[in-house]
Motif scaffolding. Sequence first.
Motif, PDB file in Angstrom:
ATOM      1  N   GLU A 417       0.637  -1.055   0.494  1.00  0.00           N
ATOM      2  CA  GLU A 417       0.059   0.158  -0.204  1.00  0.00           C
ATOM      3  C   GLU A 417       0.659   0.822  -0.043  1.00  0.00           C
ATOM      4  OE1 GLU A 417      -2.577   0.334   3.203  1.00  0.00           O
ATOM      5  OE2 GLU A 417      -4.050  -1.490   2.009  1.00  0.00           O
ATOM      6  N   LYS A 418       2.443   1.135   0.533  1.00  0.00           N
ATOM      7  CA  LYS A 418       2.561   2.413   0.759  1.00  0.00           C
ATOM      8  C   LYS A 418       4.155   2.068  -0.583  1.00  0.00           C
ATOM      9  CE  LYS A 418       4.342   3.936   4.673  1.00  0.00           C
ATOM     10  NZ  LYS A 418       4.626   3.862   5.933  1.00  0.00           N
ATOM     11  N   ARG A 419       3.865   1.296  -1.577  1.00  0.00           N
ATOM     12  CA  ARG A 419       4.587   0.996  -2.608  1.00  0.00           C
ATOM     13  C   ARG A 419       6.571   0.376  -1.681  1.00  0.00           C
ATOM     14  NH1 ARG A 419       6.106   4.606  -5.145  1.00  0.00           N
ATOM     15  NH2 ARG A 419       4.957   7.057  -4.122  1.00  0.00           N
ATOM     16  N   GLN A 420       6.214   0.021  -0.260  1.00  0.00           N
ATOM     17  CA  GLN A 420       7.774  -0.083   0.348  1.00  0.00           C
ATOM     18  C   GLN A 420       8.140  -1.514   0.082  1.00  0.00           C
ATOM     19  OE1 GLN A 420       6.350  -0.010   3.989  1.00  0.00           O
ATOM     20  NE2 GLN A 420       6.682   1.979   4.119  1.00  0.00           N
ATOM     21  N   SER A 421       9.523  -1.854  -0.024  1.00  0.00           N
ATOM     22  CA  SER A 421      10.349  -3.831  -0.517  1.00  0.00           C
ATOM     23  C   SER A 421      10.189  -3.601   0.494  1.00  0.00           C
ATOM     24  CB  SER A 421      11.338  -3.034  -0.790  1.00  0.00           C
ATOM     25  OG  SER A 421      11.985  -4.424  -1.083  1.00  0.00           O
ATOM     26  N   LEU A 422       9.540  -4.889   1.275  1.00  0.00           N
ATOM     27  CA  LEU A 422       9.270  -5.834   2.141  1.00  0.00           C
ATOM     28  C   LEU A 422      10.154  -6.908   2.076  1.00  0.00           C
ATOM     29  CD1 LEU A 422       9.285  -5.909   5.088  1.00  0.00           C
ATOM     30  CD2 LEU A 422       6.877  -6.970   4.968  1.00  0.00           C
ATOM     31  N   THR A 423      11.259  -7.391   2.647  1.00  0.00           N
ATOM     32  CA  THR A 423      12.222  -8.726   2.168  1.00  0.00           C
ATOM     33  C   THR A 423      12.275  -9.317   4.146  1.00  0.00           C
ATOM     34  OG1 THR A 423      14.011  -7.582   1.566  1.00  0.00           O
ATOM     35  CG2 THR A 423      12.957  -7.423  -0.056  1.00  0.00           C
ATOM     36  N   LEU A 424      12.818 -10.532   3.262  1.00  0.00           N
ATOM     37  CA  LEU A 424      13.593 -11.850   3.928  1.00  0.00           C
ATOM     38  C   LEU A 424      14.483 -12.493   3.700  1.00  0.00           C
ATOM     39  CD1 LEU A 424      13.364 -12.742   7.189  1.00  0.00           C
ATOM     40  CD2 LEU A 424      11.638 -14.535   6.567  1.00  0.00           C
ATOM     41  N   GLU A 425      15.991 -12.366   4.969  1.00  0.00           N
ATOM     42  CA  GLU A 425      16.741 -13.079   3.900  1.00  0.00           C
ATOM     43  C   GLU A 425      17.623 -13.756   5.944  1.00  0.00           C
ATOM     44  OE1 GLU A 425      21.119 -12.225   2.951  1.00  0.00           O
ATOM     45  OE2 GLU A 425      20.430 -10.143   2.374  1.00  0.00           O
ATOM     46  N   VAL A 426      17.371 -15.226   5.652  1.00  0.00           N
ATOM     47  CA  VAL A 426      17.862 -16.023   6.846  1.00  0.00           C
ATOM     48  C   VAL A 426      19.083 -16.674   6.024  1.00  0.00           C
ATOM     49  CG1 VAL A 426      17.246 -17.955   7.887  1.00  0.00           C
ATOM     50  CG2 VAL A 426      15.727 -16.109   7.424  1.00  0.00           C
ATOM     51  N   GLU A 427      19.909 -16.834   6.313  1.00  0.00           N
ATOM     52  CA  GLU A 427      21.609 -17.054   6.435  1.00  0.00           C
ATOM     53  C   GLU A 427      21.516 -18.399   7.117  1.00  0.00           C
ATOM     54  OE1 GLU A 427      24.821 -14.563   7.941  1.00  0.00           O
ATOM     55  OE2 GLU A 427      23.625 -12.386   7.267  1.00  0.00           O
ATOM     56  N   GLY A 428      20.783 -19.506   6.380  1.00  0.00           N
ATOM     57  CA  GLY A 428      20.905 -21.108   6.474  1.00  0.00           C
ATOM     58  C   GLY A 428      19.879 -21.054   6.725  1.00  0.00           C
ATOM     59  N   VAL A 463      14.117  -8.221   7.029  1.00  0.00           N
ATOM     60  CA  VAL A 463      14.250  -8.346   8.197  1.00  0.00           C
ATOM     61  C   VAL A 463      15.048  -9.599   7.516  1.00  0.00           C
ATOM     62  CG1 VAL A 463      13.279  -9.690   9.316  1.00  0.00           C
ATOM     63  CG2 VAL A 463      12.085  -8.038   8.286  1.00  0.00           C
ATOM     64  N   SER A 464      16.338  -9.631   8.508  1.00  0.00           N
ATOM     65  CA  SER A 464      17.087 -10.564   8.574  1.00  0.00           C
ATOM     66  C   SER A 464      17.587 -11.602   9.601  1.00  0.00           C
ATOM     67  CB  SER A 464      18.608  -9.982   7.754  1.00  0.00           C
ATOM     68  OG  SER A 464      18.770  -9.439   7.164  1.00  0.00           O
ATOM     69  N   ALA A 465      18.174 -13.127   9.463  1.00  0.00           N
ATOM     70  CA  ALA A 465      18.168 -13.620  10.515  1.00  0.00           C
ATOM     71  C   ALA A 465      19.317 -14.231  10.156  1.00  0.00           C
ATOM     72  CB  ALA A 465      17.325 -14.553  11.110  1.00  0.00           C
ATOM     73  N   ARG A 466      19.940 -15.124  11.190  1.00  0.00           N
ATOM     74  CA  ARG A 466      21.664 -16.101  11.279  1.00  0.00           C
ATOM     75  C   ARG A 466      21.618 -16.175  12.472  1.00  0.00           C
ATOM     76  NH1 ARG A 466      24.919 -11.380   9.730  1.00  0.00           N
ATOM     77  NH2 ARG A 466      25.946 -10.751  12.077  1.00  0.00           N
ATOM     78  N   ASP A 467      22.187 -17.628  11.913  1.00  0.00           N
ATOM     79  CA  ASP A 467      22.876 -18.630  13.578  1.00  0.00           C
ATOM     80  C   ASP A 467      24.246 -18.188  14.406  1.00  0.00           C
ATOM     81  OD1 ASP A 467      23.348 -20.751  15.788  1.00  0.00           O
ATOM     82  OD2 ASP A 467      23.137 -21.981  14.499  1.00  0.00           O
ATOM     83  N   GLU A 468      24.385 -17.649  15.446  1.00  0.00           N
ATOM     84  CA  GLU A 468      26.132 -17.006  15.758  1.00  0.00           C
ATOM     85  C   GLU A 468      26.311 -18.367  16.545  1.00  0.00           C
ATOM     86  OE1 GLU A 468      25.327 -12.662  16.348  1.00  0.00           O
ATOM     87  OE2 GLU A 468      25.625 -12.084  14.097  1.00  0.00           O
ATOM     88  N   GLY A 469      25.672 -18.774  17.353  1.00  0.00           N
ATOM     89  CA  GLY A 469      26.810 -20.106  17.625  1.00  0.00           C
ATOM     90  C   GLY A 469      25.569 -20.373  18.771  1.00  0.00           C
ATOM     91  N   ARG A 470      25.943 -19.446  19.970  1.00  0.00           N
ATOM     92  CA  ARG A 470      25.115 -19.666  21.566  1.00  0.00           C
ATOM     93  C   ARG A 470      23.774 -18.672  20.796  1.00  0.00           C
ATOM     94  NH1 ARG A 470      28.784 -17.223  26.229  1.00  0.00           N
ATOM     95  NH2 ARG A 470      25.764 -17.846  26.586  1.00  0.00           N
ATOM     96  N   MET A 471      23.855 -18.200  19.769  1.00  0.00           N
ATOM     97  CA  MET A 471      22.431 -16.888  20.054  1.00  0.00           C
ATOM     98  C   MET A 471      22.558 -16.970  18.062  1.00  0.00           C
ATOM     99  SD  MET A 471      22.063 -15.181  22.647  1.00  0.00           S
ATOM    100  CE  MET A 471      23.260 -14.261  24.172  1.00  0.00           C
ATOM    101  N   ILE A 472      21.361 -16.769  18.055  1.00  0.00           N
ATOM    102  CA  ILE A 472      20.718 -16.175  17.058  1.00  0.00           C
ATOM    103  C   ILE A 472      20.355 -15.328  17.135  1.00  0.00           C
ATOM    104  CG2 ILE A 472      18.244 -16.467  15.433  1.00  0.00           C
ATOM    105  CD1 ILE A 472      17.533 -19.435  16.898  1.00  0.00           C
ATOM    106  N   HIS A 473      20.704 -13.967  15.784  1.00  0.00           N
ATOM    107  CA  HIS A 473      20.612 -12.781  15.944  1.00  0.00           C
ATOM    108  C   HIS A 473      19.305 -12.447  14.483  1.00  0.00           C
ATOM    109  CE1 HIS A 473      22.815  -8.846  14.831  1.00  0.00           C
ATOM    110  NE2 HIS A 473      22.060  -8.604  15.065  1.00  0.00           N
ATOM    111  N   VAL A 474      19.194 -11.549  14.912  1.00  0.00           N
ATOM    112  CA  VAL A 474      17.454 -11.233  14.639  1.00  0.00           C
ATOM    113  C   VAL A 474      17.956  -9.569  13.930  1.00  0.00           C
ATOM    114  CG1 VAL A 474      14.843 -10.341  13.812  1.00  0.00           C
ATOM    115  CG2 VAL A 474      16.182 -12.487  14.494  1.00  0.00           C
ATOM    116  N   TRP A 475      17.987  -9.114  13.061  1.00  0.00           N
ATOM    117  CA  TRP A 475      17.810  -7.534  12.753  1.00  0.00           C
ATOM    118  C   TRP A 475      16.916  -7.439  11.831  1.00  0.00           C
ATOM    119  CZ3 TRP A 475      21.095 -11.187  10.778  1.00  0.00           C
ATOM    120  CH2 TRP A 475      21.723 -10.697   9.684  1.00  0.00           C
ATOM    121  N   VAL A 476      16.569  -5.981  12.086  1.00  0.00           N
ATOM    122  CA  VAL A 476      15.168  -5.603  10.610  1.00  0.00           C
ATOM    123  C   VAL A 476      16.173  -4.201  10.055  1.00  0.00           C
ATOM    124  CG1 VAL A 476      13.219  -4.842  10.970  1.00  0.00           C
ATOM    125  CG2 VAL A 476      13.184  -6.268  12.026  1.00  0.00           C
ATOM    126  N   LYS A 477      16.475  -4.114   9.281  1.00  0.00           N
ATOM    127  CA  LYS A 477      16.977  -2.716   9.548  1.00  0.00           C
ATOM    128  C   LYS A 477      16.021  -1.978   7.914  1.00  0.00           C
ATOM    129  CE  LYS A 477      21.198  -1.096   6.033  1.00  0.00           C
ATOM    130  NZ  LYS A 477      22.154  -1.507   5.593  1.00  0.00           N
TER     131      LYS A 477
END
Length: 552
Positions: A417-428, A463-477
Amino acid sequence: MVPDPNRADIIHTVYNLTAKLRNVKDAAEAFKVIAEEVRSATNADFAALFLVEKGSPHLKAYGVSGVDVDSKIPLPAIHIDEEFRRRASTAGEPVVLRFDSPSDVPSVARDLARTIGVDHALICSIILRGEFIGYLAVGAKKGSPPFTDDTEAFIGATAASIAIAIDDIRTHMRLSRAKEDTERLLAVAPIGIFTCDPKGIFTSVNRQMLQMLDRESEEELIGTSVFELPLMTKSGLDAPIIQAMEGHEAEKADVHLVPRQDKAIYLHAKATPIKSDRGDVQSILLVVMDISSKVRLQNQLERSYEKLTQTYQELERVTKMKTQFIDVVSHELRTPLTVMRGYIDLVESEYSSQLDPKFSSRLKIIKANTDKLYALVESMLDVSRLEKRSLQIHHEPVRVDTILEEIIQNRLHDAEEKRQSLTLEVEGRLPLMMADRRRLKDVFNNIVDNALKYTQEGGRVQVSARDEGRMIHVWVKDNGVGIPLENLGKIFDRFHIVASDDLSHQVNRLGLGLPIAKGIIEAHGGRIWVESQVGKGSVFHVDLPKEQPKSA
């Protein structure tokens, strides 16, 4: 060979010098007396002492007599002849040098001889305890009779006789300078100082101490007893003085001194006994520092702290009342809202086919607003639960990437509706972890919702996410409006909303989403933070531990 000097002349000269030196007031006058007496005894036109100054390569003239030159213009300096200095010191007794013409004068002294008009001269080294300390010099103008051998012998004997006197005068001069420097330092020192004898009789008082004691001059106190001043005993300053009299250092802080009704000061005092080699107390030194400003500031800080404590306690009370009010109102609203939602769902599921289209449309609006109000009440209840540390986390096996996929799928329509790009990228592929699925979905949905609302039309949200060993890191940019630096520290506070002039008509918020998200993430043992720059966008980060804490 230099003949023996006339002993009577020398005794007479030394006698006259001794008599005159008894009445001199300072070192300069003493040197002047010596030079004039020597000039008179030798019938010279000029006489002076040239003495070694510690740390200087030049000799300094003292007691210059018989020279008609401007006293404001210094005489030319005479460089120390090191070779002659060694020779004189080795000889161990005065060495007399005769100069019968200006050309005979050593190069180091020619400028001086030319300035004072000396044609011929005698100089004699002054030796004290085997050390060269200077010269005794006499000179005569052109046309004056030459110096005789008797005069030469007289100069040598006189130099030997006055060496100790000259050293005593110089020592007295150095002590006087040191005393003057000390008195000058004490006069301007930003502390009060006085000394007294072992019986408490004032012996010296500096200017600052006089001001503290409200006295005009040192003479008012010198010779009087410290204990005769009532303010000494009233303030307690007598206590450290008495301890110092007994041979002990003493210190007293926050002395309240009131020299008169309209003047009061606070002092920090230290009394030190000055002892002899045998350990007897010879005098007492009292040093006091005015700490009135410090005490006033301390009192002001204490009053401010007390007011701040009272304000904090009142704020705590009001906050508690507000929390209780929100808690009560939320619970009271939740029950009727639950009933309303139930009836709306019942009507929608059982009678939707029989409803007039207009009524059906209005029913959807009622349902949407009821759901919105119910979500608001749940948010307020969640805040209350977080404050009480009673938020329940129900662990179950979840995949964070699956939750993120669902959120992206559900919010694509809003982005389009706002002509925005909304994507998801998961590393593995992210592993299963134990977490509260519903709560995590609320967290990431809120962050994505913020990104969409605070990003202009045509913007990007990733929206991105990846496995960082002890943590799962998610970030929204996003590349939205960004968060001002002064708001970054408040972004997770309750009811705090970042206003945007460009998007204020689009953003309708209560300021509870991010505080709740922070509480939920921390309840999972993780953390949430944000990086942002105005005009360039924001990045929200979430770290979730794969293994949940036992207390979770």
